[in-house]
Design an enzyme around this catalytic site. Structure first.
Site, short mmCIF file in Angstrom:
data_model
loop_
_atom_site.label_atom_id
_atom_site.label_comp_id
_atom_site.label_asym_id
_atom_site.label_seq_id
_atom_site.Cartn_x
_atom_site.Cartn_y
_atom_site.Cartn_z
CE LYS A 54 -3.87 -2.40 2.09
NZ LYS A 54 -4.53 -2.90 3.28
CD GLN A 98 -3.46 -4.45 6.36
OE1 GLN A 98 -3.42 -3.44 5.66
NE2 GLN A 98 -3.94 -5.60 5.91
CG ASP A 121 -10.51 -0.93 4.06
OD1 ASP A 121 -10.63 -1.11 2.82
OD2 ASP A 121 -10.01 -1.78 4.81
#
Ligand code: NAD
Length: 288
Positions: A54, A98, A121
């Site tokens: 990422k 994460q 997200d």
């Protein structure tokens, strides 16, 4: 017959090149680049590899990284304070935690702390609610990546039978809702579904999001169907070598399906790109 591959890697590269161009122009106008903060806890090697990917992708398109890495015993309070500070930080447009997190941490409570406008997200309840209502908002990266891939290959979804196998809040449920929004007739199957084979074989569009290598065999695929393999599984083959495979028995399904995503090089590549896309989207929302 051999299925046409849905090349997520190539599409991701094209999208990243377009994003890089946009960022180059916009950062002059708005006097700063878009910013993304990825929060990582502990040393899970798979998570560490995803975070590295990422951050590398951020560099490629010109997004500034404000990531933080915490030891495995970090407290809930410390993470919540970090998220609140990032919510207030004007340089940061996207925040991502994460997952998975160590057991002592409450990931839902952490996701709820993220400013919904910085929810890169798309997992904050407000953004999930917008998805359910079909309103604009930040969409989860993997489901949005699947939709972009189908769109890029001009796959017609209207009125088609779509079967999503897997019902997680991260992947299965949002994909099903996005397919519904695109006017597909959607069935969600899961670990308790009876006769998975028959359900899967009814699909014009089959999405496997389970995490079981080889789950989808050729008998479960309608000839000519579009098969999207979201699964990512690390297996060790007979020679002792480890590699990534999806949920679909790729070689066996290739002659039956009409379209098929490879693993790697399919949905995974799109996920990272949608994260960059969401960050740039939030950045533009702020200024425009
Ligand atoms: P999860 O474990 O949260 O959910 C798995 C789902 O599969 C559950 O809803 C369960 O009901 C269903 N399931 C389990 N066994 C089944 C069976 N035998 N038959 C039918 N359904 C069954 O996992 P997740 O987070 O949704 O991830 C699913 C897969 O997608 C994993 O392999 C994960 O690594 C992968 N993934 C890939 C990306 C990507 O970018 N490509 C992103 C996220 C997750």
């Amino acid at each position: 017959m051999t299925a046409q591959l849905l090349d997520g890697k190539a599409l991701a590269q094209r999208m990243q090149a377009e994003l890089a161009q946009q960022v180059q122009t916009l950062q002059v106008r708005y006097q700063r680049p878009p910013g993304l903060a990825v929060l990582m806890v502990g040393d899970n090697p798979a998570s560490a590899a995803y975070v590295r990917n990422k951050e590398r992708a951020c560099t490629t398109v010109g997004i500034a990284s404000y990531g933080k890495h915490f030891p495995a015993d970090v407290t809930q309070a410390e993470l919540e304070q970090t998220i609140q500070a990032l919510n207030r930080d004007d340089r940061v447009d996207g925040i991502l935690v994460q997952l998975p997190l160590p057991d002592h941490l409450d990931s839902v409570a952490l996701l709820n702390q993220i400013d919904p406008d910085k929810d890169a997200d798309g997992l904050h309840p407000l953004n999930l609610g917008r998805l359910v209502r079909g309103e604009p908002g930040l969409r989860s990266c993997t489901p949005a990546g699947v939709m972009r891939l189908l769109e890029a290959y001009q796959i017609d979804l209207k009125g088609k039978q779509a079967v999503v196998i897997g019902r997680s809040i991260l992947v299965g449920k949002p994909i099903a809702l996005l397919l519904l929004e695109a006017d597909a007739t959607v069935t969600i199957a899961h670990s308790r579904s009876h006769d998975l084979s028959t359900i899967a074989r009814s699909a014009d569009i089959l999405i496997a999001a389970v995490g079981r290598p080889g789950l989808i065999t050729p008998e479960m695929v309608k000839p000519g169907a579009v098969v999207v393999d979201v699964g990512i599984n690390r297996i060790t083959d007979e020679t002792g070598k480890s590699r990534l495979v999806g949920d679909v028995d790729f070689e066996a399904v290739l002659p039956v399906a009409g379209y098929l995503t490879p693993v790697p090089g399919g949905v995974g590549a799109m996920t990272v790109t949608m994260l960059l896309h969401n960050t740039v989207w939030s950045y533009r929302q702020k200024f425009e």
